[in-house]
Enzyme design. Structure first.
Site, PDB file in Angstrom:
ATOM      1  CE  LYS A 161      29.688  -0.036   4.268  1.00  0.00           C
ATOM      2  NZ  LYS A 161      28.508  -0.578   4.962  1.00  0.00           N
ATOM      3  CB  SER A 177      -0.922   0.024   1.230  1.00  0.00           C
ATOM      4  OG  SER A 177      -1.590   1.267   1.340  1.00  0.00           O
TER       5      SER A 177
END
Length: 501
Positions: free
Chosen positions: A77, A38
């Protein structure tokens, strides 16, 4: 009961990673995969930093790296910088990859300790290509490098989790995954075996499934609210239970590492993305108020805040079962450990890998459930111990929080690792546990746990040739780092073609 229909409840990073992986089975095996989410329910965006196995996951699901980084505004990273953890003013980097390499079967850190005892003053960090590249803000991939004498660069990513989920949604839907918008209003169980039979959405739609994957976040809609699986609380060892997050504008430079700075009752993260910084403060509510935590964060972020603060509450620990009947929990619905070592997305990754490895489209058996739960429980416990180490291995006595952490009882498994390392510098890992020897060494030494000796095998190495070999490793790393461009320049060039497409 054959598995023909899989329903994923919840989107976000966990839901769409699962959907993208399972989408590879839609056409060749005729599997039906539906994800229900949703737009009214927000997702928790704390898992923006990853670790190296995540690179393999993206390759597995067929993602183009440059395209993904361009879409997710990501960066590379090389490790995590820890500030103020051993004591205030300390700083060290936990790098990906190894320190040097084994010399005639002897771990490099033992060779380094022998050289150090003989008067060599070079820090161990000099022999980590990831640490040195991070220190100078440089990066370059080294796969396919012609110079075999140079150590490879190991890396992961920083990602905008929301953008990454959107990218995976497009990929999964293009392969046949069906997305349904709506909130789950009700859940129906099979009266005979207690399995979830279907979920009903607020609009009355009913979604039946043979296997359900719960990616509903902290609430654990299926695994906890419906099946009442139970939760194992680890607050005694990892007492932080709150976090506040704020995105901020990024600076000109793009550090190729995550930063974790310890404050008086917790720690602050900084994740550098192409377009902004991800910032947050994880803290213990028993020792710090929400207002103070927010004040510390806003006083110590780079750039201007781009949104209102988002406060989160959590209980560190895990579900007593991750696979219960025909429900498999992934992501925050499975458990939570603070993102101190960027393991949130990793646990989604390995959970998906185990699910696919154990999945049989012919049936769901107790053996699958038992194996999944046993292996995942071991993985959670080993990561838990590594996180506890960061809090326990400190000499800080400037607050009640750190006094508690420094003196708390810890699991026997962690006590054994620490004491064996103190004895002669050995790290004993069990089976395929996530964190390698380098990780344990970096944190222990970085926070003041030093061995009393080293492996006797280091003394058996050839004396005349050893200094030259160590110098060669040092020089190779210096050469490699010296050839690297600045991280931002590399990212811009790497993602340029993907953006143009």
């Amino acid at each position: 009961m054959s598995v023909q229909t899989i329903v994923i409840v919840g989107g976000g990073t966990a839901g769409w990673m699962t959907a993208a992986a399972l989408s590879k089975l839609v056409k060749p095996r005729g599997l039906s995969v539906t994800l229900v989410e949703s737009e009214q329910i927000g997702t928790v965006g704390v898992g923006e930093a990853t670790i190296p196995p995540f690179v393999d996951f993206n390759q597995l699901i067929g993602v183009d790296e440059a395209e993904m980084l361009a879409a997710a505004k990501g960066s590379f990273k090389l490790g995590i910088q820890f500030v103020n953890w051993g004591k205030i003013g300390d700083s060290y980097l936990h790098p990906f990859g190894n320190y040097g390499y084994e010399v005639d079967g002897v771990s490099f850190h033992n060779v380094w300790m022998r050289m150090r005892a003989a008067g060599d003053q070079r820090p161990l960090a000099y022999f980590s290509p990831e640490t040195m590249a991070a220190q100078f803000g440089r990066f370059a991939k080294t796969d396919g490098d012609e110079r075999g004498d140079l150590p490879p660069i190991n890396y992961a990513y920083h990602l905008d989790a929301g953008l990454y989920a959107r990218f995976l949604r497009q990929l999964a839907e293009s392969r046949g995954v069906i997305r349904r918008e709506g909130k789950v209003a009700d859940v129906q169980l099979n009266g005979e075996n207690g399995h979830v039979r279907s979920v009903t959405l607020e609009d009355g739609s009913v979604l039946e499934g043979d296997l359900f994957v719960d990616c509903s976040g902290f609430r654990g809609l299926l695994i906890e609210q419906v099946l009442e699986t139970g939760y194992e609380d680890w607050t005694h060892w990892l007492p932080c239970d709150r976090a506040v997050a704020i995105p901020s504008s990024g600076g000109g430079k793009l550090p190729p590492y995550t930063k974790a700075t310890a404050w008086k009752a917790g720690w602050q993260w900084q994740v550098p993305l192409q377009h902004r910084n991800g910032n947050g403060h994880v803290y213990c509510s028993a020792h710090m108020s929400d207002d103070e935590a927010l004040s510390i964060l806003t006083d110590n972020i780079e750039g201007e805040a781009l949104a209102e603060p988002n406060f989160l509450r959590f209980t560190t620990g895990r579900r007593k079962k991750f696979w219960n009947r025909n429900v498999v929990a992934l992501g925050l619905s499975a458990g939570f450990m603070e993102p101190l070592e960027s393991t949130s997305i990793h646990l989604i990754n390995t959970g998906i890998s185990k699910l696919i490895a154990l999945l049989s489209l012919d049936d769901i058996s107790p053996m699958q459930e038992q194996a999944f739960n046993r292996l995942t429980a071991k993985e959670y416990a080993r990561i838990r111990d590594f996180l506890i180490l960061h809090y326990y291995a400190t000499s800080r006595d400037d607050s009640d929080f750190w006094n508690y952490c420094r003196t708390m009882s810890v699991p026997d498994s962690l006590t054994e690792k620490i004491e064996l390392f103190r004895l002669n510098g050995q790290i004993f890992r069990e089976e395929d546990e996530l964190f390698a020897q380098t990780s344990w060494i970096a944190v222990m030494m970085g926070q003041g746990i030093m061995p009393m000796g080293y492996s006797p095998m280091a003394d058996a190495l050839d004396d005349p040739g050893l200094p030259a070999e160590i110098d060669g490793i040092d020089q190779s790393i210096r050469y490699r780092v010296g050839q690297m461009p600045e991280h931002r320049a590399y990212v811009d060039a790497f993602c340029k073609n993907a953006r143009a497409a």
